[in-house]
Write a protein that holds these residues in place. Structure first.
Motif, PDB file in Angstrom:
ATOM      1  N   GLN A   3       0.831  -1.206   0.000  1.00  0.00           N
ATOM      2  CA  GLN A   3       0.000   0.000   0.000  1.00  0.00           C
ATOM      3  C   GLN A   3       0.875   1.270   0.000  1.00  0.00           C
ATOM      4  O   GLN A   3       1.845   1.347   0.742  1.00  0.00           O
ATOM      5  N   GLU A   4       0.515   2.215  -0.833  1.00  0.00           N
ATOM      6  CA  GLU A   4       1.216   3.514  -0.808  1.00  0.00           C
ATOM      7  C   GLU A   4       0.853   4.246   0.482  1.00  0.00           C
ATOM      8  O   GLU A   4      -0.308   4.212   0.896  1.00  0.00           O
ATOM      9  N   PRO A   5       1.804   4.935   1.084  1.00  0.00           N
ATOM     10  CA  PRO A   5       1.438   5.666   2.305  1.00  0.00           C
ATOM     11  C   PRO A   5       0.670   6.946   2.000  1.00  0.00           C
ATOM     12  O   PRO A   5       0.804   7.533   0.925  1.00  0.00           O
ATOM     13  N   LEU A   6      -0.130   7.348   2.966  1.00  0.00           N
ATOM     14  CA  LEU A   6      -0.732   8.678   2.952  1.00  0.00           C
ATOM     15  C   LEU A   6       0.323   9.638   3.492  1.00  0.00           C
ATOM     16  O   LEU A   6       0.920   9.384   4.546  1.00  0.00           O
ATOM     17  N   GLU A   7       0.577  10.717   2.782  1.00  0.00           N
ATOM     18  CA  GLU A   7       1.618  11.652   3.231  1.00  0.00           C
ATOM     19  C   GLU A   7       1.017  12.738   4.109  1.00  0.00           C
ATOM     20  O   GLU A   7       0.023  13.366   3.750  1.00  0.00           O
ATOM     21  N   PHE A   8       1.660  12.953   5.240  1.00  0.00           N
ATOM     22  CA  PHE A   8       1.210  13.981   6.187  1.00  0.00           C
ATOM     23  C   PHE A   8       2.247  15.097   6.233  1.00  0.00           C
ATOM     24  O   PHE A   8       3.326  14.933   6.783  1.00  0.00           O
ATOM     25  N   TRP A   9       1.909  16.227   5.631  1.00  0.00           N
ATOM     26  CA  TRP A   9       2.805  17.380   5.566  1.00  0.00           C
ATOM     27  C   TRP A   9       2.444  18.348   6.676  1.00  0.00           C
ATOM     28  O   TRP A   9       1.320  18.834   6.738  1.00  0.00           O
ATOM     29  N   PHE A  10       3.419  18.649   7.520  1.00  0.00           N
ATOM     30  CA  PHE A  10       3.130  19.487   8.688  1.00  0.00           C
ATOM     31  C   PHE A  10       4.261  20.464   8.940  1.00  0.00           C
ATOM     32  O   PHE A  10       5.390  20.258   8.533  1.00  0.00           O
ATOM     33  N   LEU A  35       1.366   5.739   7.080  1.00  0.00           N
ATOM     34  CA  LEU A  35       1.633   7.180   6.991  1.00  0.00           C
ATOM     35  C   LEU A  35       3.075   7.452   6.608  1.00  0.00           C
ATOM     36  O   LEU A  35       3.977   6.688   6.953  1.00  0.00           O
ATOM     37  N   ARG A  36       3.287   8.542   5.907  1.00  0.00           N
ATOM     38  CA  ARG A  36       4.644   9.080   5.749  1.00  0.00           C
ATOM     39  C   ARG A  36       4.652  10.482   6.346  1.00  0.00           C
ATOM     40  O   ARG A  36       3.877  11.344   5.940  1.00  0.00           O
ATOM     41  N   TRP A  37       5.520  10.682   7.338  1.00  0.00           N
ATOM     42  CA  TRP A  37       5.586  11.968   8.029  1.00  0.00           C
ATOM     43  C   TRP A  37       6.490  12.902   7.241  1.00  0.00           C
ATOM     44  O   TRP A  37       7.650  12.588   6.999  1.00  0.00           O
ATOM     45  N   ARG A  38       5.964  14.059   6.881  1.00  0.00           N
ATOM     46  CA  ARG A  38       6.657  14.996   5.997  1.00  0.00           C
ATOM     47  C   ARG A  38       6.727  16.403   6.587  1.00  0.00           C
ATOM     48  O   ARG A  38       5.882  17.265   6.265  1.00  0.00           O
ATOM     49  N   PRO A  39       7.709  16.652   7.440  1.00  0.00           N
ATOM     50  CA  PRO A  39       7.833  18.024   7.948  1.00  0.00           C
ATOM     51  C   PRO A  39       8.266  18.968   6.832  1.00  0.00           C
ATOM     52  O   PRO A  39       8.994  18.561   5.924  1.00  0.00           O
ATOM     53  N   GLY A 169       2.094  21.601  -4.982  1.00  0.00           N
ATOM     54  CA  GLY A 169       1.081  22.653  -4.875  1.00  0.00           C
ATOM     55  C   GLY A 169       0.635  22.913  -3.450  1.00  0.00           C
ATOM     56  O   GLY A 169      -0.423  23.504  -3.223  1.00  0.00           O
ATOM     57  N   ILE A 170       1.442  22.488  -2.483  1.00  0.00           N
ATOM     58  CA  ILE A 170       1.078  22.695  -1.075  1.00  0.00           C
ATOM     59  C   ILE A 170       1.249  24.169  -0.717  1.00  0.00           C
ATOM     60  O   ILE A 170       2.266  24.774  -1.047  1.00  0.00           O
ATOM     61  N   PHE A 171       0.248  24.745  -0.067  1.00  0.00           N
ATOM     62  CA  PHE A 171       0.263  26.180   0.241  1.00  0.00           C
ATOM     63  C   PHE A 171      -0.044  26.457   1.704  1.00  0.00           C
ATOM     64  O   PHE A 171      -0.088  27.620   2.132  1.00  0.00           O
ATOM     65  N   GLY A 172      -0.300  25.406   2.478  1.00  0.00           N
ATOM     66  CA  GLY A 172      -0.641  25.588   3.884  1.00  0.00           C
ATOM     67  C   GLY A 172      -0.425  24.291   4.631  1.00  0.00           C
ATOM     68  O   GLY A 172      -0.124  23.252   4.023  1.00  0.00           O
ATOM     69  N   ALA A 173      -0.588  24.359   5.947  1.00  0.00           N
ATOM     70  CA  ALA A 173      -0.361  23.179   6.776  1.00  0.00           C
ATOM     71  C   ALA A 173      -1.453  23.063   7.831  1.00  0.00           C
ATOM     72  O   ALA A 173      -1.928  24.090   8.313  1.00  0.00           O
ATOM     73  N   PRO A 174      -1.850  21.845   8.176  1.00  0.00           N
ATOM     74  CA  PRO A 174      -1.339  20.596   7.620  1.00  0.00           C
ATOM     75  C   PRO A 174      -1.959  20.308   6.249  1.00  0.00           C
ATOM     76  O   PRO A 174      -3.040  20.801   5.938  1.00  0.00           O
ATOM     77  N   THR A 175      -1.238  19.503   5.472  1.00  0.00           N
ATOM     78  CA  THR A 175      -1.783  19.009   4.214  1.00  0.00           C
ATOM     79  C   THR A 175      -1.601  17.501   4.155  1.00  0.00           C
ATOM     80  O   THR A 175      -0.515  16.989   4.422  1.00  0.00           O
ATOM     81  N   MET A 176      -2.660  16.803   3.812  1.00  0.00           N
ATOM     82  CA  MET A 176      -2.568  15.364   3.573  1.00  0.00           C
ATOM     83  C   MET A 176      -2.528  15.167   2.059  1.00  0.00           C
ATOM     84  O   MET A 176      -3.328  15.771   1.331  1.00  0.00           O
TER      85      MET A 176
END
Lengths: 205, 205
Positions: A3-10, A35-39, A169-176
């Motif tokens: 399974q591909e992880p869901l990315e959590f951008w924070f 999950l993949r944790w993405r600071p 295209g991430i412009f804010g946090a958090p973004t999944m």
């Protein structure tokens, strides 16, 4: 199929990231989503939108609302909260640590402890001593971890991660991020997990 | 004790107001909460924050995200959606009608029909003919209603309502106002109703 992880951008300075970071591990575990944790750092992204400060400081009405909203939401989620005496605080050092340790089993605990320090204990998370203390509480050697986190290779790694945020295209946090699908904000946590599960099931079929 | 109404502040140009306006009457009825419909104009409020256009146009990343988010949310709520060929459209005339008719039993149906025209049928809601057609579909005499809506007294009434929005600290739409407590966004609809119910129960005790 793996399974591909869901990315959590924070971003450690972000109030609504505190809510999502405190909730996402349990929510993902219940749904059996990896999950993949993405600071990352919002500062450079805000600057590219013409903001030199948090929009919550630039627009006082929005800021006043956000702090009250945080109080209410922390009560709802039963999370501790104290409005920090300084906002935003630099999450650079904590982001370097989390970037380096993203695959380590202690990373989620470290992330949550940094958010708690910032938004429930009013501690200065930009200071090395604060991060060192938090590392010790999650069973890590502060000196060892901080040396790796501050290495040129790891600094570069976080810079590249930030470039990826821009590419997505991430412009804010958090973004999944589920595949190419963006979900912005703590309010979209459940929708992001549901979307991710559905897309994985569909692709596996 | 007569229950205070929950105030629903909405702008006809606002995408997320479409979602809340389509859902709030049923949600409030289930909770037995009385509503007060409060149309207002975001334009002057945005100008006071330094924006001459919708932030979704000023910040293209946010705009692109919002349109995709709307697609997903309309699917979730089973609401029809078509991205309008023009955004934002002026909701001035519709707001004047809704302001005049706020206490009329046909007002919620009129409001939902205007949103549907804008966000599902790509119709020009700033035009008198569109509003006249919608008024006819909710059983009203277009000429009669439009004459009252465009009267100096009613224009002034909407201006005063907009000043109240500013006094309450409203900075976006939709906003639910429970006493002095602001809830911003379709995402807060359920929380606003729950808060309002709780505060009414507490005060009545």
């Amino acid at each position: 199929m793996q399974q591909e992880p869901l990315e959590f951008w924070f971003e450690f300075a972000s109030t609504y990231s505190y809510l999502a970071a405190s909730r996402i591990e349990e929510a993902a575990a219940i749904a059996r989503v990896r999950l993949r944790w993405r600071p990352f750092l919002l500062g450079p992204i805000f600057v590219s939108q013409g903001w030199g400060d948090s929009p919550f400081n630039i627009y006082p009405l929005k800021g006043r609302y956000m702090w009250r909203d945080m109080e209410r939401l922390c009560e709802k989620y039963q999370l501790p909260f104290r409005r920090p005496s300084k906002f935003p605080r630099s999450g650079l050092l904590a982001a370097r640590v989390a970037c380096m340790a993203a695959e380590e089993p202690w990373c989620p605990r470290f992330v949550r402890a940094v958010y708690r320090a910032n938004f429930a204990e009013d501690r200065e998370i930009s200071q090395t001593e604060t991060i060192a203390e938090i590392l010790a509480t999650v069973g890590q050697s502060p000196r060892e971890v901080l040396t790796s986190a501050e290495s040129p290779e790891n600094k570069q790694r976080l810079r590249e991660q930030n470039q990826w945020a821009v590419v997505h295209g991430i412009f804010g946090a958090p973004t999944m991020l589920a595949g190419k699908e963006l979900f912005w904000g703590n309010d979209r946590l459940e929708d992001a997990i549901a979307f991710h599960l559905h897309s994985q099931t569909t692709h596996a079929g």
